[in-house]
Every structure is written in C-alpha cells, then in structure tokens.
Design an enzyme around this catalytic site. Structure first.
Site, PDB file in Angstrom:
ATOM      1  CG  HIS A 132      25.589  19.828 -18.371  1.00 62.95           C
ATOM      2  ND1 HIS A 132      25.877  19.598 -17.055  1.00 62.95           N
ATOM      3  CD2 HIS A 132      26.318  18.627 -18.933  1.00 62.95           C
ATOM      4  CE1 HIS A 132      26.712  18.716 -16.711  1.00 62.95           C
ATOM      5  NE2 HIS A 132      27.031  18.238 -18.209  1.00 62.95           N
ATOM      6  CE  LYS A 155      33.036  12.370 -18.125  1.00 61.40           C
ATOM      7  NZ  LYS A 155      32.992  13.215 -19.432  1.00 61.40           N
ATOM      8  NE  ARG A 169      33.396  19.449 -21.349  1.00 60.98           N
ATOM      9  CZ  ARG A 169      33.617  18.770 -20.471  1.00 60.98           C
ATOM     10  NH1 ARG A 169      33.251  19.407 -19.112  1.00 60.98           N
ATOM     11  NH2 ARG A 169      33.679  17.520 -20.491  1.00 60.98           N
ATOM     12  CB  SER A 211      29.524  17.673 -13.284  1.00 58.39           C
ATOM     13  OG  SER A 211      28.357  17.820 -14.061  1.00 58.39           O
TER      14      SER A 211
HETATM   15  O1  PNS Z   1      27.613  13.456 -18.866  1.00 57.47           O
HETATM   16  P1  PNS Z   1      28.380  11.941 -19.188  1.00 57.47           P
HETATM   17  O2  PNS Z   1      28.813  11.401 -17.904  1.00 57.47           O
HETATM   18  O3  PNS Z   1      29.570  12.126 -20.227  1.00 57.47           O
HETATM   19  O4  PNS Z   1      27.231  10.969 -19.792  1.00 57.47           O
HETATM   20  C1  PNS Z   1      27.523   9.599 -20.061  1.00 57.47           C
HETATM   21  C2  PNS Z   1      26.408   8.838 -20.521  1.00 57.47           C
HETATM   22  C3  PNS Z   1      25.229   8.974 -19.449  1.00 57.47           C
HETATM   23  C4  PNS Z   1      25.600   9.553 -21.613  1.00 57.47           C
HETATM   24  C5  PNS Z   1      26.937   7.450 -20.841  1.00 57.47           C
HETATM   25  O5  PNS Z   1      27.677   6.894 -20.015  1.00 57.47           O
HETATM   26  C6  PNS Z   1      25.738   6.497 -21.265  1.00 57.47           C
HETATM   27  O6  PNS Z   1      25.194   6.555 -22.250  1.00 57.47           O
HETATM   28  N1  PNS Z   1      25.274   5.848 -20.187  1.00 57.47           N
HETATM   29  C7  PNS Z   1      24.238   4.617 -20.425  1.00 57.47           C
HETATM   30  C8  PNS Z   1      24.714   3.460 -20.542  1.00 57.47           C
HETATM   31  C9  PNS Z   1      25.002   2.926 -22.208  1.00 57.47           C
HETATM   32  O7  PNS Z   1      24.159   3.364 -22.895  1.00 57.47           O
HETATM   33  N2  PNS Z   1      26.382   2.677 -22.493  1.00 57.47           N
HETATM   34  C10 PNS Z   1      26.713   2.330 -23.713  1.00 57.47           C
HETATM   35  C11 PNS Z   1      27.195   3.843 -24.440  1.00 57.47           C
HETATM   36  S1  PNS Z   1      28.853   4.411 -23.854  1.00 57.47           S
END
Ligand code: PNS
Length: 171
Positions: free
Chosen positions: A22, A46, A101, A139
């Site tokens: 990150h 996720k 990645r 992570s």
């Molecule tokens: O590091 P990650 O876990 O892949 O991040 C995922 C993240 C936080 C960027 C994504 O889940 C997100 O944008 N969450 C906020 C809710 C949202 O906007 N959802 C719609 C897009 S997926």
C-alpha cells in the site's frame, strides 16, 4: 464534459493493516498528483466481514507509517463511511487510484471501477501496477502469517509489525 486537470486523488482501501505494498502505491500516487488523500473505509472488508483493527487504529497506523517511512507529509489520511464516490465529491477529488498486483485483482477492481463510473462518471479510476517486490503482499496474508506467530517485518512497516504482535499476543 469537464476537461479540467485532476490535481486531487483518493487512494481508498480497508488497510487492515497497511502494508509496504500500500505504501508503495501511496508514495507513487503522490509522485503523480499534488494532492493525495488516503481514504480508509469504515467497517467491512471486501469479503463483507468486520476488520481486525478498528477504524481509528487503521487510520493511525497509516499516519505513523507515512512519517516513519519518510513519505511526503502533505499526504492526508481520512476515514469514510458510505459510497467512495460520494466521499470523493465531498473532498472535490477527481480520481481514485488503486494498485493492481495480478490478474486476480483485475476482475474485482474492474467491477468496482465500473460501478463507480456508473454512480459518478466524472470521477476517474486510475490504476498503478504494484512494484513486483510487493506483488504477493496483502493485508490478509499479513494477518494470517502474524496470527501464526511468524515474522511479517519485511511486509509491513515497523509500527504495524508492533501492533500485529500486540494484537495476536493478547488473544
Ligand atoms: O482495500 P480494499 O479492501 O480492496 O478496498 C475496497 C474499498 C474500500 C475501496 C471498496 O470496498 C469501497 O470503495 N468501499 C466503499 C463503498 C462503495 O463505494 N462501494 C461501491 C464501490 S465497490
């Protein structure tokens, strides 16, 4: 259609916890854009489960790592709840930057980028390729190794390493 140059971008994630992978993406994003906000998503990862570290801990670990690892000190760190695109609009940020990645990241990221584009077409999704050195770092891998008592000091900054040790010793 707006054609103004993007100067402020968001690097979003769960950061549970932040890794060297990150930090590499954050550092490189700051080379590309003058204003960068690291946006820490509030509660679920996720896979829809809760996080290992609290929101406050995840924000704090990123701030500490930015200082300790010598990243530019104008990088902002903030938390958000709700939709990422709404948070970008609140900040006035014009783009979202994520690290890619491998192909396995691609499908998930493409789905999110498509969804975000549907929700807010004015916000650009921008991808940077991960440094191959950190291609395998995630992570979840860090948490798994640390939970088994093994050393993760080459994968995460020292402040995160210390927090992981504390976390898994207390359990
Ligand atoms: O590091 P990650 O876990 O892949 O991040 C995922 C993240 C936080 C960027 C994504 O889940 C997100 O944008 N969450 C906020 C809710 C949202 O906007 N959802 C719609 C897009 S997926």
């Amino acid at each position: 259609m707006t054609t103004s140059t993007i100067t402020h971008v968001v690097v979003p994630g769960t950061f549970d916890p932040v890794t060297y992978g990150h930090l590499d993406v954050i550092r490189r994003t700051r080379k590309l854009f003058p204003r960068v906000t690291v946006a820490v998503a509030a509660s679920v990862n996720k896979h829809g489960r809760g996080t290992t570290f609290t929101l406050e801990e995840r924000v704090e670990m990123i701030r500490e790592a930015i200082t300790d690892e010598g990243l530019p000190n104008d990088i902002e760190v903030a938390s958000f709840t709700g939709l990422l695109v709404n948070f970008c609009k609140e900040l006035g940020a014009g783009g979202v930057v994520k690290g890619l990645r491998a192909m396995t990241d691609f499908e998930y990221e493409l789905q999110q980028a498509d969804l975000n584009s549907h929700l807010a077409p004015e916000i650009e999704s921008i991808f940077v390729m991960s440094n191959p050195e950190y291609g395998y770092v995630s992570s979840s891998i860090v948490r798994e190794i640390a939970s088994m008592g093994s050393d993760v000091s080459i994968l995460v900054p020292s402040n995160v390493d210390a927090r992981l040790r504390e976390h898994y010793v207390q359990r």
